[in-house]
Design an enzyme around this catalytic site. Structure first.
Site, short mmCIF file in Angstrom:
data_model
loop_
_atom_site.label_atom_id
_atom_site.label_comp_id
_atom_site.label_asym_id
_atom_site.label_seq_id
_atom_site.Cartn_x
_atom_site.Cartn_y
_atom_site.Cartn_z
N PHE A 376 0.80 -1.23 0.00
CA PHE A 376 0.00 0.00 0.00
C PHE A 376 0.83 1.28 0.00
CE2 PHE A 376 -2.28 -3.07 2.96
CZ PHE A 376 -2.89 -3.75 1.91
N CYS A 377 1.97 1.27 -0.66
CA CYS A 377 2.85 2.46 -0.71
C CYS A 377 3.14 2.98 0.69
CB CYS A 377 2.24 3.56 -1.56
SG CYS A 377 2.17 3.17 -3.31
N ALA A 378 3.27 2.06 1.62
CA ALA A 378 3.62 2.41 3.01
C ALA A 378 4.50 1.29 3.55
CB ALA A 378 2.37 2.59 3.85
#
Length: 454
Positions: A376-378
């Site tokens: 999740f781009c985290a």
């Protein structure tokens, strides 16, 4: 994949009808089902009202700020009125600027380009990459993931108190709601801590603004950034709103027409440029008028519906999902602040014995439910939440996983004001059935994605 539309209106229980609410998709097991879009945290579907407003304006589309014709004047008024609408939606201060950008990522990169010399930036490792990465050219202090809101405030206060130049410029960047756990961050308290130490603060409201009211004044933040495509207006526009001094003092984000007030040749052959001091300074080129208008339309729709109703209904949906997942053996919901932490409709989880990519593929292919899987781009946050205990690896690998990390991914379900109750209820049933009975179809990895085997 071919799609069709069904005659049944699935928006009955959703306060704000969205596009795609009646789209049907085929199932690998046979037949079709109304698509359950439960990936709002990535891109929320456009509100029907936004689409209708844009369609009504489209025949009158014209260039802005440069034309004497009626359509150009109309488009200019619409563009600037959109700016005023966004300022009102965010409860901006009188001297704040609203700059239209492409996205939250673009907004925060714009702000990063305006930082004064020797500015020190403080950011928690829990941020989305859009707010974690733009500060590479500054002196950045990355703070460890806190486990309570109080710990977050205390960690920031310690970091600010220990900075090398206590009187130099400093900026804190923090999310309003996590794109992984949905948990609300103590923005007002973090802003108070920042200002007490002479720092400024920018709020990444990409996941907060679609679900909760965001008041620049009340939260006392210096800037706020968000994306249209999270706010039911997916037309490639975003917003950076807040204090104007750093924006006015910096070189334009892009050099070109629209950003300049006056350009003149010099005797030595060069050019002298006088740049705008308004928001136009950072909006060079022909702006995305339809994108700005769509954001304003969405802001009006949310404000008129009322966040009290939106929040109350979303809490009920969150409770349905969390209570349903709690009944499923082997499901672990990811959280930083604990079960009682307030949150928006974003929930991530892992399932023992399943690779998350495999589970998400089965939800889509066998139930017509669209969720998201991965990191999740985290990435730093997910690694913290998942820890070092490996999941049992399924037959499908996670997309773009590094060697040895095929099982390091999660499943995220997210929803909002356009989500019918039936979509959430179907999701809970599907999770229970998949865990109890297993997938009905075989899957394979293709191009980094888990897909049904033909």
């Amino acid at each position: 994949m071919s799609v069709s539309t069904a005659a049944v209106d699935q928006s009955v229980c959703a306060p704000l009808p969205v596009l795609g609410r009646d789209v049907t998709v085929p199932l690998v097991t046979g037949g079709e089902v109304t698509y359950a879009a439960l990936d709002y945290a990535a891109s929320a579907p456009a509100l029907q009202r936004v689409w209708d407003d844009v369609a009504a304006y489209a025949p009158y589309y014209g260039s802005v700020h440069r034309g004497a014709g009626y359509l150009s004047q109309l488009s200019t008024d619409l563009f600037e009125n959109a700016r005023a609408t966004v300022a009102e939606f965010l409860d901006c201060r009188d001297d704040d600027q609203v700059v239209f950008t492409r996205s939250t990522t673009d907004s925060l990169n714009l702000l990063a380009a305006t930082l004064p010399a020797d500015c020190q930036v403080f950011v928690f490792e829990t941020e989305h990459h859009a707010s974690l990465l733009p500060w590479q050219d500054a002196r950045v202090s990355y703070l460890d993931a806190p486990r309570t809101p109080r710990e977050a405030v205390a960690a920031l206060e310690r970091a600010l108190a220990g900075r090398r130049d206590p009187h130099g410029p400093a900026l804190v960047c923090v999310t309003g709601a996590s794109n992984v756990t949905g948990e609300l961050w103590p923005v007002r308290e973090l802003a108070a801590a920042a200002h007490a130490h002479g720092a400024r603060i920018v709020l990444d409201a990409a996941q907060l603004a679609p679900h909760h009211p965001v008041s620049v004044r009340d939260l006392d933040v210096d800037w706020v950034a968000f994306s249209g495509h999270k706010l039911y207006a997916p037309f490639g526009s975003g917003v950076l709103a807040g204090r104007s001094d750093w924006l006015r003092a910096a070189e334009p984000y892009l050099a070109g027409g629209g950003a300049s007030r006056k350009v003149a040749r010099r005797a030595d052959g060069g050019v002298d440029v006088e740049w705008h001091e308004s928001a136009a300074r950072h909006e060079a080129g022909s702006p995305n008028v339809i994108g700005a208008y769509s954001i304003a339309s969405a802001c009006k729709a949310l404000a008129e519906e009322g966040f009290d109703r939106i929040v109350a209904r979303e809490r009920r949906l969150i409770r349905t999902v969390r209570e349903g997942l709690a009944e499923v053996p082997g499901v672990r919901v990811l959280s930083l602040f604990g079960d009682d932490a307030p949150r928006v409709g974003v929930i991530s989880f892992v399932v023992e014995g399943w690779n998350s990519s495999h589970f998400a593929a089965a939800l889509s292919a066998e139930y017509g439910i669209g969720v998201r899987d991965g990191l999740f781009c985290a990435h730093p946050l997910l690694r913290t939440l998942l820890g070092s205990d490996p999941q049992t690896q399924g037959e499908c690998g996670a997309p773009e996983a590094a060697p040895g990390e095929k099982s390091l991914n999660a499943i995220r379900v997210s929803f909002g004001a356009g989500t019918p109750d039936e979509h959430v209820e179907r999701f809970v049933r599907a999770v229970k059935e998949l865990v109890r009975d297993g997938a009905q179809w075989r899957y394979r990895t293709e191009g980094g994605r888990c897909v049904p085997a033909v």
